[in-house]
Design an enzyme around this catalytic site. Structure first.
Site, PDB file in Angstrom:
ATOM      1  CB  ALA A 104       2.687  -7.953  -3.819  1.00 42.12           C
ATOM      2  CG  ASP A 105      -3.626  -7.070  -0.645  1.00 48.88           C
ATOM      3  OD1 ASP A 105      -3.467  -6.201   0.082  1.00 48.88           O
ATOM      4  OD2 ASP A 105      -4.670  -7.768  -0.512  1.00 48.88           O
ATOM      5  CB  VAL A 106      -0.566 -10.589   1.298  1.00 50.12           C
ATOM      6  CG1 VAL A 106       0.171 -11.486   2.294  1.00 50.12           C
ATOM      7  CG2 VAL A 106      -1.606  -9.802   1.990  1.00 50.12           C
TER       8      VAL A 106
END
Length: 320
Positions: free
Chosen positions: A213-215
């Site tokens: 995940a990025d965020v």
């Protein structure tokens, strides 16, 4: 008058610290960890003489670093988590801080900053270890994108003697799946590249999906490389669990309601094997999408294995 760095001097210092951390390989190439360690340097070397001045200096550094991360991504999330863990919790430290000398308060703040930096630096190793309970010998794993946390977990499983089979989606437009497959093959882990359009076709042979995940949003959904959402939809429809390997410094108070709430930033050009796009035809070049929490089984983080709704609890605890 306090001895704080201000204006251009403060901006130059944090960028120099950030660049220095990157050159030293802090966080194994993860810019978010390098940003956190740069903030540790700001807090440690600050000449501020009051709590308010020190907090202002840290906040200025945070905003300067976040300007390097457009749109909002893991670096910005890590900076915001630094503020929550170090500054906000320092304010809520209790009655002793009301009478303690500034030097003692600063020592505690710097200590918390270093502790947070240590947590961030060790996050991937912790996640890789926790993933081993899910990466069973003989299982087939589908991965999407090129996540360092996912890669470390798979490598650890392979090094421990587990026989894995990994399907890597090609990951257009930047070929992230090709890079992932190449690194897995170099580590002796059988990997096969899968056309992005063949996810449903291959899902029947998959035991689990593991993505990065990025965020991670406050509701437990994830912003990640485009295509993560459709992989999760297919997996859920075919009763395959989707696990997210994500560092806790990526937790953020974001509330996207749909795909259009995700800012895309710089879009990459898309090739079609030499075929020209007809005149007057637009090409969708999104690079990120949002996967709602109801399509995710569990989040495997350095804080433990969490159900998606637990992210909000973690952020709340750090805000009081």
């Amino acid at each position: 008058m306090t001895g704080t760095r201000g204006g251009e001097a403060a901006e130059a210092f944090i960028i120099e610290e950030f660049d220095r951390c990157k050159k030293l390989g802090v966080g194994a190439g993860d810019e978010a960890v390098a940003a956190v360690m740069a903030l540790v340097g700001v807090a440690r070397s600050s000449k501020a003489e009051t709590v308010a001045a020190l907090e202002a200096e840290v906040n200025t550094a945070v905003e300067e670093l976040k300007c390097l991360d457009k749109p909002y991504g893991s670096l910005s999330a890590a900076c915001d988590m630094f503020v929550r863990y170090v500054v906000t919790r320092q304010r809520g430290g209790g009655g002793d801080d009301q009478t303690a000398p500034f030097s003692a308060i600063k020592r505690r703040l710097v200590s918390r900053a270093r502790r947070f930096g240590h947590i961030c630096g060790g996050a991937r190793g912790t996640i890789a270890t926790l993933c081993q309970d899910f990466l069973l010998d003989g299982c087939t794993v589908l991965v999407h994108g090129h996540s360092a946390a996912v890669l470390d977990a798979l490598k650890l499983a392979g090094a421990s003697g587990k026989r894995l089979k990994v399907l890597c989606t090609e990951g257009r437009p930047d070929g992230a799946g090709m890079r992932m497959a190449g690194e897995l093959a170099a580590a002796g882990i059988p990997a096969r590249v899968l056309l992005d359009l063949a996810v449903a076709y291959a899902m029947s042979e998959v035991d689990m999906v593991l993505v990065g995940a990025d965020v991670v949003t406050e509701t437990g959904g994830v912003v990640g490389v485009v295509g993560t959402y459709q992989v999760a939809l297919v997996a859920r429809a075919m009763s395959r669990p989707v696990y997210v390997a994500a560092e806790s410094y990526k937790f953020a108070t974001l509330y996207p309601l749909g795909q259009k709430d995700i800012k895309q930033g710089v879009r990459r050009p898309v090739g079609f094997g030499g075929q020209l796009v007809p005149r007057g035809v637009d090409v969708e070049t999104a690079v990120r999408d949002y996967t709602p929490p109801q399509h995710l089984e569990l989040l495997i983080t350095d804080l433990g294995v969490l159900p998606p709704p637990a992210v909000g609890d973690v952020l709340l605890q750090l805000s009081v």
